[in-house]
Write an enzyme that holds these catalytic residues in place. Structure first.
Site, mmCIF file in Angstrom:
data_model
loop_
_atom_site.group_PDB
_atom_site.id
_atom_site.type_symbol
_atom_site.label_atom_id
_atom_site.label_comp_id
_atom_site.label_asym_id
_atom_site.label_seq_id
_atom_site.Cartn_x
_atom_site.Cartn_y
_atom_site.Cartn_z
ATOM 1 N N TRP A 192 97.413 82.272 50.365
ATOM 2 C CA TRP A 192 96.243 81.555 49.849
ATOM 3 C C TRP A 192 95.491 82.419 48.840
ATOM 4 C CZ3 TRP A 192 96.871 83.292 54.750
ATOM 5 C CH2 TRP A 192 95.812 83.875 55.461
ATOM 6 N N ASP A 193 94.261 82.874 49.061
ATOM 7 C CA ASP A 193 93.492 83.571 48.017
ATOM 8 C C ASP A 193 94.333 84.648 47.343
ATOM 9 O OD1 ASP A 193 91.581 82.081 49.313
ATOM 10 O OD2 ASP A 193 90.170 83.715 49.594
ATOM 11 N N SER B 13 89.349 88.420 51.053
ATOM 12 C CA SER B 13 89.580 88.544 49.609
ATOM 13 C C SER B 13 88.770 89.649 48.935
ATOM 14 C CB SER B 13 89.257 87.217 48.925
ATOM 15 O OG SER B 13 90.112 86.225 49.370
ATOM 16 N N ARG C 260 81.205 88.526 51.574
ATOM 17 C CA ARG C 260 82.611 88.817 51.290
ATOM 18 C C ARG C 260 82.909 88.700 49.791
ATOM 19 N NH1 ARG C 260 82.959 83.872 54.475
ATOM 20 N NH2 ARG C 260 83.383 82.049 53.171
ATOM 21 N N ASP C 261 84.173 88.948 49.447
ATOM 22 C CA ASP C 261 84.778 88.654 48.145
ATOM 23 C C ASP C 261 84.256 89.511 46.987
ATOM 24 O OD1 ASP C 261 85.938 86.681 49.682
ATOM 25 O OD2 ASP C 261 84.849 85.030 48.759
ATOM 26 N N GLU D 19 81.979 81.128 47.097
ATOM 27 C CA GLU D 19 83.094 82.037 47.365
ATOM 28 C C GLU D 19 83.697 82.614 46.082
ATOM 29 O OE1 GLU D 19 85.390 80.917 51.228
ATOM 30 O OE2 GLU D 19 85.273 79.110 50.017
#
Length: 521
Positions: free
Chosen positions: A98-99, A187, A268-269, A361
């Site tokens: 995915w990511d 991520s 996150r990210d 995100e």
């Protein structure tokens, strides 16, 4: 989508100019968007731009209320072409994917290394159910020969799965409380430096759950760094290093909500870059939530953003009573304090989405024609009460990394959405609504690449009675930025690929990295 509304988007682009979006008169009834100046501020100041409810309600104004069951109600120019169900798997059924993110430099350029393109992805073992993958994610990598047009590659993109970046146990060492029930990696981004050094920024996460799945204590996400080196030879691509993790940032509860304020907070990210206006200064954007306690969060008149006298305006009291206060996403900013990028300091958020959405995100910047484009992704299901819009990419334009950002495309923010019918509920990826467009959940976790190429992963394609799950990368599409000379307008380039769909899992490098040390394992 009706020709009237498509024409309205074009009219809006011409009428709005570069600083203040004004919804065209032939859009659906609704409030006018907030006026945003695009003015730049010093990164260290306390100005936070707002993606307001007035802005986000433009999404519904763009939607065709007459669109029938299983048809797209959104403008074609802002909609990702429909992805077919018979998609190829890039990992040859080894892992869920995915990511995904490429190797980049300080400006977001993407690099091949000694003739090999390299990407990092969140992966999980296929013995797990597809929807169980999130809490068991690991960072893996893929590679392929560079410089081959997508039409000349194998259908699945021609990638070779290289394995996991980290050995078991490495990423769990940074947590003071080692009693976690399980630990995962989420991520981030990857930067390449002299000598083939790779700095991998990612989200290191520990969960503390009871056997029934409830939290024994809030989960612990940390923005982290690990350093390795890439080696490319005839046998393929390998990494050394990545055997130590540096804890960079934890949500502070001052600007960025933490576990004490909300056990379901987002943090996150990380995406790092240099500010073109400040050479040598490295910054990071990341997903956060506004630092308010979950049960007592409130939104303000400024968060609503209505113009004086707007007949479609809501009151602060109405919004705060609607449950919209549970959705208080923001995009955070941090600045590196040393050249090694191992020490960072928080700065105030650059964008808030209070009472608009809970998730912002994988934020990133794209620099084009002197403008700063801030992109993020959000789910239909994470919008606040009274707001509705497709799964996909949302974008904002300003004159600096801290700006009074103007949401793109009629002030809505929508840059690239899945085919969606806002006249019907969406359901869930594992149970899409019967009346929804088959592409409603087709792709997510979009990443905007140089030249406006956009990659994402396949989630679910189809409707309630006929759908398939994904777990591999979708076809690349192309988004034109600054249509008709208006920096605040984007559009899908349907001349790219096959009616807008390029190669499956196509993430082409636009720069070449050559270094002899990268060849020595």
């Amino acid at each position: 989508m009706s020709a009237v509304l498509t024409a309205a988007l074009v009219a809006t682009a011409v009428f709005a100019g570069s600083t203040a979006a004004t919804a065209a008169p032939d859009l659906q009834d609704g409030p006018e968007p907030t006026i945003h100046s695009q003015k730049a501020y010093s990164p260290t100041t306390n100005f936070t731009s707002r993606w307001t409810r007035a802005d986000a309600r433009q999404l519904k104004r763009l939607s065709d209320p007459a669109a029938p069951s299983r048809e797209n109600s959104m403008p074609e120019s802002l909609t990702m072409p429909t992805v077919p169900q018979d998609f190829p798997d890039m990992s040859n059924e080894q892992v869920w994917v995915w990511d995904t993110w490429p190797l980049t430099d300080k400006d977001g350029n993407q690099y091949s290394v000694n003739g090999q393109e390299i990407i990092f992805s969140l992966v999980a073992d296929r013995s797990l159910g597809f929807d169980d993958r999130h809490v068991y994610a690991k960072i893996g990598y893929f590679y392929r020969e560079a410089g081959i047009p997508f039409e000349d590659r194998p259908e699945n993109g021609g990638w070779t799965y290289g394995g996991l970046v980290f050995k078991e146990g490495v990423t769990g060492k940074i947590f003071p409380d080692q009693s976690f029930s399980h630990q995962t990696q989420w991520s981030g981004s990857a930067r390449i430096f002299k000598g083939g050094q790779i700095k991998l920024f990612f989200t290191d996460v520990a969960f503390y759950r009871n056997p029934d799945g409830s939290n024994r204590k809030p989960y612990d996400p940390r923005i982290a760094l690990s350093v390795g080196k890439v080696h490319v030879n005839k046998q393929g691509v390998k990494f050394t290093g990545f055997n130590k993790v540096t804890d960079l940032l934890q949500a502070d509860g001052k600007w960025y909500q933490n576990g004490a304020q909300n056990e379901f907070f987002n943090f996150r990210d990380p995406f790092t870059f240099e500010d073109p206006a400040r050479p040598g200064e490295t910054y990071m954007v990341f997903e956060g939530n506004s630092a308010m306690p979950r049960e007592s969060a409130k939104c303000t008149k400024a968060d609503l953003g209505y113009r004086p006298g707007d007949p479609y305006a809501e009151t602060v009291e109405q919004v705060n009573a609607s449950g919209a206060t549970y959705q208080i996403g923001n995009i955070g900013l941090a600045r590196a304090k040393n050249k090694e990028l191992t020490k960072w300091e928080f700065l105030p958020p650059i964008l808030s989405a209070n009472c608009v959405t809970d998730q912002t995100e994988r934020p990133q910047f794209v620099f084009k024609d002197g403008k700063y484009y801030l992109f993020t992704i959000s789910h239909r299901g994470t919008f606040a009460s009274g707001i509705d819009g497709p799964e996909g990419v949302y974008g904002f334009v300003g004159n600096g990394i801290r700006s009074d950002f103007q949401p793109l495309n009629s002030g809505s923010g929508l840059a690239l959405g899945n085919p969606t019918n806002l006249n019907f509920l969406g359901g869930q990826p594992f149970a899409p609504d019967f009346n929804q467009h088959p592409g409603h959940f087709q792709a997510y976790s979009h990443y905007v690449m140089p030249g406006g190429l956009v990659q994402s992963f396949i989630d679910t394609i189809g409707t309630h009675d006929d759908f398939v799950r994904g777990g591999t990368l979708a076809p690349t599409v192309k988004m034109d930025i600054g249509v008709n000379g208006d920096p605040a307008t984007t559009a899908v380039d349907y001349s790219y690929g096959d009616d807008g769909l390029g190669g499956w899992a196509d993430i082409p490098a636009n720069k070449v990295f050559k270094n002899k040390t990268a060849e020595k394992p």
